[in-house]
Enzyme design. Structure first.
Site, PDB file in Angstrom:
ATOM      1  N   SER A  83       0.811  -1.221   0.000  1.00 37.24           N
ATOM      2  CA  SER A  83       0.000   0.000   0.000  1.00 37.24           C
ATOM      3  C   SER A  83       0.843   1.269   0.000  1.00 37.24           C
ATOM      4  O   SER A  83       0.389   2.318   0.457  1.00 37.24           O
ATOM      5  CB  SER A  83      -0.935   0.014   1.210  1.00 37.24           C
ATOM      6  OG  SER A  83      -0.186   0.012   2.421  1.00 37.24           O
ATOM      7  N   GLY A  84       2.082   1.175  -0.508  1.00 36.93           N
ATOM      8  CA  GLY A  84       2.871   2.380  -0.702  1.00 36.93           C
ATOM      9  C   GLY A  84       2.403   3.100  -1.951  1.00 36.93           C
ATOM     10  O   GLY A  84       1.350   2.791  -2.526  1.00 36.93           O
TER      11      GLY A  84
ATOM     12  N   SER B 161       7.002   4.608   1.650  1.00 37.99           N
ATOM     13  CA  SER B 161       6.710   5.810   0.863  1.00 37.99           C
ATOM     14  C   SER B 161       6.388   7.012   1.744  1.00 37.99           C
ATOM     15  O   SER B 161       6.765   8.145   1.437  1.00 37.99           O
ATOM     16  CB  SER B 161       5.538   5.550  -0.086  1.00 37.99           C
ATOM     17  OG  SER B 161       5.818   4.517  -0.994  1.00 37.99           O
TER      18      SER B 161
ATOM     19  N   ALA C 180       9.362   9.198   2.883  1.00 32.74           N
ATOM     20  CA  ALA C 180      10.205   9.909   1.914  1.00 32.74           C
ATOM     21  C   ALA C 180      10.110  11.413   2.140  1.00 32.74           C
ATOM     22  O   ALA C 180       9.020  11.962   2.270  1.00 32.74           O
ATOM     23  CB  ALA C 180       9.787   9.557   0.490  1.00 32.74           C
ATOM     24  N   GLN C 181      11.268  12.071   2.171  1.00 34.50           N
ATOM     25  CA  GLN C 181      11.289  13.495   2.503  1.00 34.50           C
ATOM     26  C   GLN C 181      11.578  14.399   1.301  1.00 34.50           C
ATOM     27  O   GLN C 181      10.822  15.307   0.989  1.00 34.50           O
ATOM     28  CB  GLN C 181      12.362  13.763   3.570  1.00 34.50           C
ATOM     29  CG  GLN C 181      12.102  13.121   4.910  1.00 34.50           C
ATOM     30  CD  GLN C 181      13.234  13.407   5.891  1.00 34.50           C
ATOM     31  OE1 GLN C 181      14.270  13.964   5.546  1.00 34.50           O
ATOM     32  NE2 GLN C 181      13.040  12.998   7.129  1.00 34.50           N
ATOM     33  N   GLY C 182      12.703  14.134   0.630  1.00 33.83           N
ATOM     34  CA  GLY C 182      13.291  15.115  -0.283  1.00 33.83           C
ATOM     35  C   GLY C 182      12.430  15.537  -1.445  1.00 33.83           C
ATOM     36  O   GLY C 182      12.179  16.723  -1.653  1.00 33.83           O
ATOM     37  N   GLY C 183      11.938  14.602  -2.227  1.00 28.29           N
ATOM     38  CA  GLY C 183      11.135  14.962  -3.382  1.00 28.29           C
ATOM     39  C   GLY C 183      11.243  13.966  -4.507  1.00 28.29           C
ATOM     40  O   GLY C 183      11.732  12.852  -4.330  1.00 28.29           O
TER      41      GLY C 183
ATOM     42  N   ASP D  59       9.366  -9.850   2.987  1.00 25.06           N
ATOM     43  CA  ASP D  59       8.519 -11.029   2.814  1.00 25.06           C
ATOM     44  C   ASP D  59       7.857 -11.061   1.441  1.00 25.06           C
ATOM     45  O   ASP D  59       7.582 -12.129   0.901  1.00 25.06           O
ATOM     46  CB  ASP D  59       7.455 -11.104   3.914  1.00 25.06           C
ATOM     47  CG  ASP D  59       6.848  -9.763   4.246  1.00 25.06           C
ATOM     48  OD1 ASP D  59       5.764  -9.459   3.739  1.00 25.06           O
ATOM     49  OD2 ASP D  59       7.482  -9.017   4.999  1.00 25.06           O
TER      50      ASP D  59
ATOM     51  N   ARG E  76      25.000   9.196  -4.028  1.00 27.87           N
ATOM     52  CA  ARG E  76      24.886   8.756  -2.632  1.00 27.87           C
ATOM     53  C   ARG E  76      25.933   7.721  -2.234  1.00 27.87           C
ATOM     54  O   ARG E  76      26.418   7.729  -1.100  1.00 27.87           O
ATOM     55  CB  ARG E  76      23.480   8.205  -2.371  1.00 27.87           C
ATOM     56  CG  ARG E  76      22.414   9.273  -2.327  1.00 27.87           C
ATOM     57  CD  ARG E  76      21.042   8.693  -2.065  1.00 27.87           C
ATOM     58  NE  ARG E  76      20.029   9.737  -2.032  1.00 27.87           N
ATOM     59  CZ  ARG E  76      18.740   9.512  -1.858  1.00 27.87           C
ATOM     60  NH1 ARG E  76      18.297   8.277  -1.708  1.00 27.87           N
ATOM     61  NH2 ARG E  76      17.883  10.525  -1.832  1.00 27.87           N
TER      62      ARG E  76
END
Length: 365
Positions: A27-28, A57, A60-63, A222, A289
């Site tokens: 459900s993301g 999901s 998630a911060q950045g964009g 899983d 990264r």
């Protein structure tokens, strides 16, 4: 069924059974957005082992990267992505990513997602390995904004049923065709069969197998395991992305300090207060990264320290309050004022870049 491939024994003739045209496990953003894109004449079930609002999901911060600026293009976005992937990217997939990004962003905006704007246009910032400003965002809680609006929309769809606290145990296969899933319903303490011609796995990664991860407790792998047992070929599982800047505090080593903070000019300092990224890469703090993470590990080793520091304190206080309200608030709860203090950070497991390869079972997507 008494098949060694399945995790439990069950009798398909005795177990409670229901049918759906399409079953989505997860459900993301991937799962919910897929449900919204399926024509409404199809009966869709979203199966999630927690409540629908708990996923990777949401954190998630950045964009989201999308080439919208007049000086940018999908071709430039493609080039940057290939470079960041050190030549290991699937180029066909990257082309899909960069060419379809704008139309998908337009679509989710129609669902009510409110990205930050500069005038009438979406505001753009920069993150690591991007040569142009192409990151759209909603403050520093972009994932939550997208999830909240998509979930609100999917709840209005009469053709979509949301199965919360329902754990997908195994994919049911027969003659190399996927027929549905075996689940455990936590609310009723019962095993059930959900049958369908189409099963979509959107189950996310497995960050919880690592000591330090940005992932929520539900990211246990899983979903990948049940697909593998059903005949899916997994690929690139070794490609685990570490996020360079995760809060390093005795009470919290999982809170992400968004890459967007570095995109807005934050500098990395070692425990001697020295900026070190210029010694490792020409893009400095905005190198890919993996390069930034390895540089931080190298500095921690050199200086015999457990972390490095991120400094954004030279920015105006009002600006930081508006641009990074959640990061500012969370850090303050641990006694760190990012308008005055440096932020202790270290790398942590963040994203599973590999996963499903080819699916041998028909009906499994």
């Amino acid at each position: 069924m008494n098949d060694l491939r399945y995790l439990i024994n069950f009798n398909s003739e005795e177990i409670e059974t229901e049918y759906h045209d399409v079953i989505i496990i997860g459900s993301g953003i991937a799962g919910v957005y897929t449900a919204l894109e399926i024509p409404e004449e199809f009966d869709v079930a979203i199966v999630t082992k927690e409540t629908i609002d708990i996923s990777n999901s949401v954190l998630a911060q950045g964009g989201i990267a999308v080439s919208l600026d007049k000086e940018d293009s999908p071709e430039l976005h493609f080039k940057d992505t290939i470079v960041a992937g050190a030549g290991l990217c699937d180029e066909e997939s990257v082309w899909v990513l960069v060419k379809e990004a704008a139309s998908n962003i337009e679509c989710i905006c129609k669902y009510g997602v409110n990205f930050d704007k500069k005038g009438d246009d979406l505001a753009l910032t920069r993150e690591g390995a991007h040569s142009k400003n192409r990151i759209i965002h909603a403050g520093d809680t972009t994932g939550k904004e997208v999830c909240d609006k998509l979930i609100a929309e999917v709840k209005t769809r009469k053709n979509v049923v949301i199965k919360e606290r329902v754990f997908a145990i195994d994919l049911i296969t027969e003659n190399n065709e996927c027929k549905g899933i075996l689940v455990y319903d936590e609310d009723t303490s019962a095993f059930k069969l959900y049958l369908s011609n189409f099963v979509i796995c959107a189950t996310g990664g497995f960050g919880q197998i690592y000591t330090n991860t940005t992932n929520p407790e539900v990211a246990t792998g899983d979903g990948i395991s049940l697909a593998y047992r059903a005949g899916a070929e997994l690929m690139d599982m070794e490609f685990i992305q570490f996020h360079p800047t995760v809060l390093y505090h005795p009470e919290n080593k999982t809170f992400l300090i968004s890459e967007a903070v570095r995109g807005e000019g934050a500098m990395l300092l070692n425990n001697k207060g020295q900026r070190f990224m210029p010694d490792y890469h020409e893009l400095r703090e905005l190198a890919p990264r993996d390069i930034v993470s390895r540089a931080i590990f190298a500095e921690m080793t050199k200086t015999d320290s457990t972390n490095v520091y991120l400094d954004i304190s030279f920015k105006d206080k009002e600006y930081l309050e508006n641009r990074f309200p959640n990061i500012l608030k969370t850090c303050l709860s641990y006694g760190i004022d990012i308008t005055k203090d440096t932020i202790p950070v270290s790398p942590a497991e963040h994203y599973c870049m590999g996963g499903y390869g080819r699916m041998y079972s028909e009906g499994l997507i």
